[in-house]
Design an enzyme around this catalytic site. Structure first.
Site, PDB file in Angstrom:
ATOM      1  N   ASP A  10      77.506  43.915  32.918  1.00  0.00           N
ATOM      2  CA  ASP A  10      78.724  44.473  32.409  1.00  0.00           C
ATOM      3  C   ASP A  10      78.701  44.353  30.964  1.00  0.00           C
ATOM      4  O   ASP A  10      78.150  43.332  30.565  1.00  0.00           O
ATOM      5  CB  ASP A  10      79.875  43.553  33.023  1.00  0.00           C
ATOM      6  N   ASP A  12      81.830  44.786  27.959  1.00  0.00           N
ATOM      7  CA  ASP A  12      83.074  44.101  27.762  1.00  0.00           C
ATOM      8  C   ASP A  12      83.343  42.712  28.472  1.00  0.00           C
ATOM      9  O   ASP A  12      83.358  42.939  29.638  1.00  0.00           O
ATOM     10  CB  ASP A  12      84.064  45.264  27.557  1.00  0.00           C
ATOM     11  N   GLY A  47      87.591  46.117  33.194  1.00  0.00           N
ATOM     12  CA  GLY A  47      86.568  46.714  34.333  1.00  0.00           C
ATOM     13  C   GLY A  47      87.235  47.999  34.925  1.00  0.00           C
ATOM     14  O   GLY A  47      86.451  48.718  35.551  1.00  0.00           O
ATOM     15  N   SER A 118      82.652  51.575  30.582  1.00  0.00           N
ATOM     16  CA  SER A 118      83.115  52.133  29.252  1.00  0.00           C
ATOM     17  C   SER A 118      82.444  53.546  28.843  1.00  0.00           C
ATOM     18  O   SER A 118      81.048  53.463  28.791  1.00  0.00           O
ATOM     19  CB  SER A 118      83.158  51.137  28.206  1.00  0.00           C
ATOM     20  N   ASN A 120      82.380  54.409  25.609  1.00  0.00           N
ATOM     21  CA  ASN A 120      82.301  54.043  24.493  1.00  0.00           C
ATOM     22  C   ASN A 120      80.903  52.592  24.163  1.00  0.00           C
ATOM     23  O   ASN A 120      80.674  52.563  23.371  1.00  0.00           O
ATOM     24  CB  ASN A 120      83.288  53.113  23.741  1.00  0.00           C
TER      25      ASN A 120
HETATM   26  P1  B16 Z   1      86.700  53.119  27.566  1.00  0.00           P
HETATM   27  P2  B16 Z   1      83.374  47.016  31.021  1.00  0.00           P
HETATM   28  C1  B16 Z   1      85.742  48.290  30.416  1.00  0.00           C
HETATM   29  O1  B16 Z   1      84.286  47.786  30.152  1.00  0.00           O
HETATM   30  C2  B16 Z   1      86.735  47.554  29.890  1.00  0.00           C
HETATM   31  O2  B16 Z   1      86.718  45.989  30.698  1.00  0.00           O
HETATM   32  C3  B16 Z   1      88.195  48.341  30.613  1.00  0.00           C
HETATM   33  O3  B16 Z   1      89.331  47.159  30.148  1.00  0.00           O
HETATM   34  C4  B16 Z   1      87.900  49.650  29.986  1.00  0.00           C
HETATM   35  O4  B16 Z   1      89.352  50.068  30.589  1.00  0.00           O
HETATM   36  C5  B16 Z   1      86.932  50.297  30.497  1.00  0.00           C
HETATM   37  O5  B16 Z   1      85.634  49.710  29.972  1.00  0.00           O
HETATM   38  C6  B16 Z   1      86.913  51.695  29.873  1.00  0.00           C
HETATM   39  O6  B16 Z   1      86.597  51.725  28.567  1.00  0.00           O
HETATM   40  O7  B16 Z   1      88.143  53.513  27.412  1.00  0.00           O
HETATM   41  O8  B16 Z   1      86.065  52.567  26.404  1.00  0.00           O
HETATM   42  O9  B16 Z   1      85.943  54.034  28.182  1.00  0.00           O
HETATM   43  O10 B16 Z   1      84.079  45.588  31.336  1.00  0.00           O
HETATM   44  O11 B16 Z   1      83.299  47.816  32.295  1.00  0.00           O
HETATM   45  O12 B16 Z   1      82.133  46.944  30.236  1.00  0.00           O
HETATM   46 MG    MG Z   2      83.867  43.403  31.561  1.00  0.00          MG
END
Ligand code: B16
Ligand code: MG
Length: 213
Positions: A10, A12, A47, A118, A120
């Site tokens: 993962d 974030d 997540g 994400s 991003n």
């Molecule tokens: P985005 P991960 C997740 O990242 C974040 O934990 C979560 O808080 C966020 O809403 C999700 O990505 C979507 O992110 O808005 O940048 O597309 O923990 O799966 O790496």
């Molecule tokens: Mg995460």
């Protein structure tokens, strides 16, 4: 014989920490709509996809009903604020512990992938100096169902050409551990997720991965 041939991380909360930036952006949006939002509510967003996160934030909204187009505009506004924060990140936001552990796992011959909700992900990996480092990147851009659905990890394993049982998933979120289990993956929990009882292994720190791979 080696237990795992691949590790799916993962992003974030595991490789780097963008959760405070998510918080600041959601908080600014919530404030503009008169919604109460605090760090504990932000924990529920770990997540979880962007649009599902918006629905959680909007639980505190009591104004006129919002159309889908308006919701998309709100999510876009949040994302623009979030991406401004991401621009401040640099390779200094990757800890020595994470960098050294990733390099050690690779030198042991393990394949390494990202499995993140994400959209991003490409920008974050570029900011922290890991663009091009992973053998596969599965993220919010290539999935139709987000965690706790296993799709993001299943696609990462396919990209690595490994079966689920030969991959270990590393996660900080309950939804991510549930996704790993649903996909037939063993998991290592870090941070809040480590205490949930859902992880195959509970880690105290990132480098503990070297003891179980
Ligand atoms: P985005 P991960 C997740 O990242 C974040 O934990 C979560 O808080 C966020 O809403 C999700 O990505 C979507 O992110 O808005 O940048 O597309 O923990 O799966 O790496
Ligand atoms: Mg995460």
């Amino acid at each position: 014989m080696r237990k795992y041939d691949g590790v799916i991380f993962d992003l974030d909360g595991v490789i780097c920490f963008t959760d405070h930036y998510h918080y600041l952006a959601w908080k600014a949006l919530a404030d503009s709509l008169g919604i109460d939002f605090d760090e504990s509510k932000n924990d529920r967003l770990r997540g979880v996809s962007r649009m599902e996160s918006l629905e959680i934030v909007l639980e505190g909204y009591h104004g006129t009903p919002l159309s889908d187009a308006k919701k998309t505009a709100l999510a876009d506004r949040k994302n623009a604020l979030y991406r401004q924060s991401l621009q401040t990140m640099s390779p200094k936001d990757l800890s020595d512990e994470v960098r050294d552990t990733l390099n050690e796992l690779r030198s042991r011959g393990l394949k390494l992938a990202i499995g993140s909700s994400s959209k991003n992900t490409p920008l974050i990996l570029e900011r922290i100096g890991l663009a091009g480092f992973f053998d596969a990147v599965s993220d919010g851009n290539n999935i139709t169902r987000s965690k706790p659905d296993p799709q993001v990890f299943t696609m990462a394993a396919e990209m690595l050409r490994l079966p689920a049982e030969k991959c270990l998933v590393v996660e900080d979120a309950l939804a991510g551990l549930q996704a790993a289990a649903a996909g037939g993956f063993a998991s290592a929990g870090l941070g809040p997720a480590a205490q949930s009882g859902e992880a195959t292994y509970s880690l105290h720190s990132f480098r503990d991965l070297l003891d179980i791979t």
